[in-house]
Design a protein around this motif. Structure first.
Motif, PDB file in Angstrom:
ATOM      1  N   GLU A 206      14.653 -14.123 -16.693  1.00  0.00           N
ATOM      2  CA  GLU A 206      15.569 -13.300 -17.546  1.00  0.00           C
ATOM      3  C   GLU A 206      17.033 -13.177 -17.076  1.00  0.00           C
ATOM      4  OE1 GLU A 206      11.871 -10.251 -17.913  1.00  0.00           O
ATOM      5  OE2 GLU A 206      13.076 -10.493 -16.128  1.00  0.00           O
ATOM      6  N   SER A 207      17.820 -12.880 -18.097  1.00  0.00           N
ATOM      7  CA  SER A 207      19.104 -12.676 -17.867  1.00  0.00           C
ATOM      8  C   SER A 207      19.279 -11.327 -16.855  1.00  0.00           C
ATOM      9  CB  SER A 207      20.171 -12.414 -19.117  1.00  0.00           C
ATOM     10  OG  SER A 207      21.458 -12.397 -18.687  1.00  0.00           O
TER      11      SER A 207
ATOM     12  N   TRP B   6      22.154  -9.771 -17.046  1.00  0.00           N
ATOM     13  CA  TRP B   6      22.779  -8.540 -17.749  1.00  0.00           C
ATOM     14  C   TRP B   6      22.261  -8.422 -19.182  1.00  0.00           C
ATOM     15  CZ3 TRP B   6      24.517 -13.057 -15.244  1.00  0.00           C
ATOM     16  CH2 TRP B   6      25.210 -12.919 -14.152  1.00  0.00           C
ATOM     17  N   PRO B   7      22.462  -7.323 -19.779  1.00  0.00           N
ATOM     18  CA  PRO B   7      22.082  -7.245 -21.003  1.00  0.00           C
ATOM     19  C   PRO B   7      22.845  -7.823 -22.144  1.00  0.00           C
ATOM     20  CG  PRO B   7      22.816  -5.300 -20.510  1.00  0.00           C
ATOM     21  CD  PRO B   7      22.880  -6.219 -19.135  1.00  0.00           C
ATOM     22  N   ASN B   8      22.270  -8.190 -23.411  1.00  0.00           N
ATOM     23  CA  ASN B   8      23.094  -8.670 -24.537  1.00  0.00           C
ATOM     24  C   ASN B   8      24.141  -7.637 -24.925  1.00  0.00           C
ATOM     25  OD1 ASN B   8      23.426  -8.907 -27.834  1.00  0.00           O
ATOM     26  ND2 ASN B   8      22.631 -11.032 -26.768  1.00  0.00           N
TER      27      ASN B   8
ATOM     28  N   ALA C  84      19.823  -1.659 -23.886  1.00  0.00           N
ATOM     29  CA  ALA C  84      19.083  -2.815 -22.913  1.00  0.00           C
ATOM     30  C   ALA C  84      17.728  -2.779 -22.934  1.00  0.00           C
ATOM     31  CB  ALA C  84      19.637  -2.131 -21.594  1.00  0.00           C
TER      32      ALA C  84
ATOM     33  N   ARG D  67      16.487  -6.960 -22.363  1.00  0.00           N
ATOM     34  CA  ARG D  67      16.632  -8.022 -21.387  1.00  0.00           C
ATOM     35  C   ARG D  67      15.155  -8.514 -20.736  1.00  0.00           C
ATOM     36  NH1 ARG D  67      18.622  -7.293 -15.918  1.00  0.00           N
ATOM     37  NH2 ARG D  67      18.720  -4.977 -16.123  1.00  0.00           N
TER      38      ARG D  67
END
Length: 360
Positions: free
Chosen positions: A36-37, A39-41, A47, A50
């Motif tokens: 997963e990333s 950082w959040p989008n 959040a 994510r």
């Protein structure tokens, strides 16, 4: 293996499914196991998106289990009732061998899922009588036995007919088909009816499953959350056949908020209003010269036969009212299905249909 699990396809009885990164409950501060990333989008202010969600959000399962009178182990969450129908057909029906029985005119997804699985379709038409469109229980049992049905779908209240099926009738079908078929009672509109849920029959009949949804009475159609209630062993098999993350975290959070005590109280008030409007509109429609018949309904809609269904459909469209054209369904060449709206919306429907010409 015994009981209802014998109805599962032989090649899937030991199927473990896909083990996702959230399949096991692990604890940690830094999550680096699901690609997963970090950082959040930028558009995800809360959040929520994510991380991959729980495959079966436990808080939501427990809330729905309490609402529907079962245990959380007997309940599988999915993308509306549609996913549950598809999972049941895929898990229980060997292509070309095991039949799927349904009762037209009825919700079309049973036939669609059967077709996609290449499962023989067994149709037992509803009987159109004084009490409405009702199932022929003896014909359902006989056809299921003769046609090697593995699944029998009973829609209660039925869509588009609107009639409920009594628990005694459901029990009769389940008892007659024990060891051969799973009887699936689709209760998408159950909140609007008086008939108790068929989930109450599970302790006596393990070959019964029940479908429920948050799309109708709970007004969460866009969240796409439904469930199937069944024997816990069968639920485990269905989970292994399901995609890894069926319930998005924002949808799960929305559903929990929509099922808290205050929200449920408001939902009950709206159900009462719909039921009152259902009877008011049914009586008023029956008096109109262009209406042939209004069927009794236990759901949040009315099935209406008209002298000129095309004219009615078009006039409603001109007035900004969209209803469901049922003329392509078996036995319903002159029928429209009208969902109950607000009192003001229902008044507009009546106003438009009052302008129709009577039969010549």
């Amino acid at each position: 293996m015994s009981g209802v699990l014998n109805l599962v396809r032989e090649d899937l009885r030991g199927f473990a499914g896909y083990a996702s990164a959230r399949s096991t409950r692990l604890e940690g501060e830094i999550w680096l196991n699901a690609n997963e990333s970090a950082w959040p989008n930028p558009g995800d202010a809360a959040a929520l998106c994510r991380r991959y969600p729980e495959p079966q959000p436990q808080a939501l399962r427990e809330r729905l289990a309490a609402l529907y009178g079962c245990t959380s182990e007997q309940l599988l969450l999915g993308r509306g009732s549609d996913e549950a129908i598809d999972l049941l057909v895929r898990a229980l029906c060997a292509p070309g061998r095991d039949g799927v029985l349904y009762t037209p005119p009825v919700f079309g997804m049973y036939a669609v899922s059967a077709r996609l699985q290449n499962a023989p379709a067994l149709e037992v038409p509803l009987r159109d009588g004084p009490a409405g469109l009702e199932p022929d229980i003896e014909a359902i049992i006989a056809t299921a036995k003769q046609g090697n049905a593995r699944l029998v779908f009973l829609c209660s209240p039925s869509n588009p007919g609107g009639s409920s099926i009594g628990l005694a009738q459901v029990e009769r079908v389940a008892a007659a088909l024990r060891g051969q078929a799973l009887v699936v009672v689709d209760e998408a509109y159950a909140e609007f009816a008086d008939e108790p849920s068929a989930a109450s029959l599970l302790p006596r009949h393990e070959n019964i499953a029940v479908l429920r949804t948050l799309s109708k009475a709970h007004a969460l159609a866009a969240a796409r959350i439904g469930c199937v209630i069944a024997d816990a062993g069968l639920i485990a098999v269905l989970r292994n056949c399901q995609a890894p993350y069926p319930i998005p975290a924002p949808c799960s959070a929305l559903a929990l908020a929509g099922l808290d005590d205050a929200a449920l109280a408001r939902t009950r008030e709206r159900i009462a209003l719909v039921r009152a409007e259902r009877e008011r509109l049914r009586a008023a429609l029956a008096q109109l010269p262009g209406v042939r018949r209004v069927y009794p309904s236990d759901a949040n809609f009315l099935l209406v036969r008209l002298v000129d269904a095309e004219a009615a459909f078009q006039r409603l469209l001109v007035a900004g009212v969209v209803v469901r054209d049922q003329r392509g369904a078996p036995q319903l060449h002159d029928a429209l299905r009208i969902t109950l709206g607000t009192p003001e919306q229902n008044a507009r429907v009546l106003g438009v249909l009052a302008t129709l010409e009577p039969a010549a």
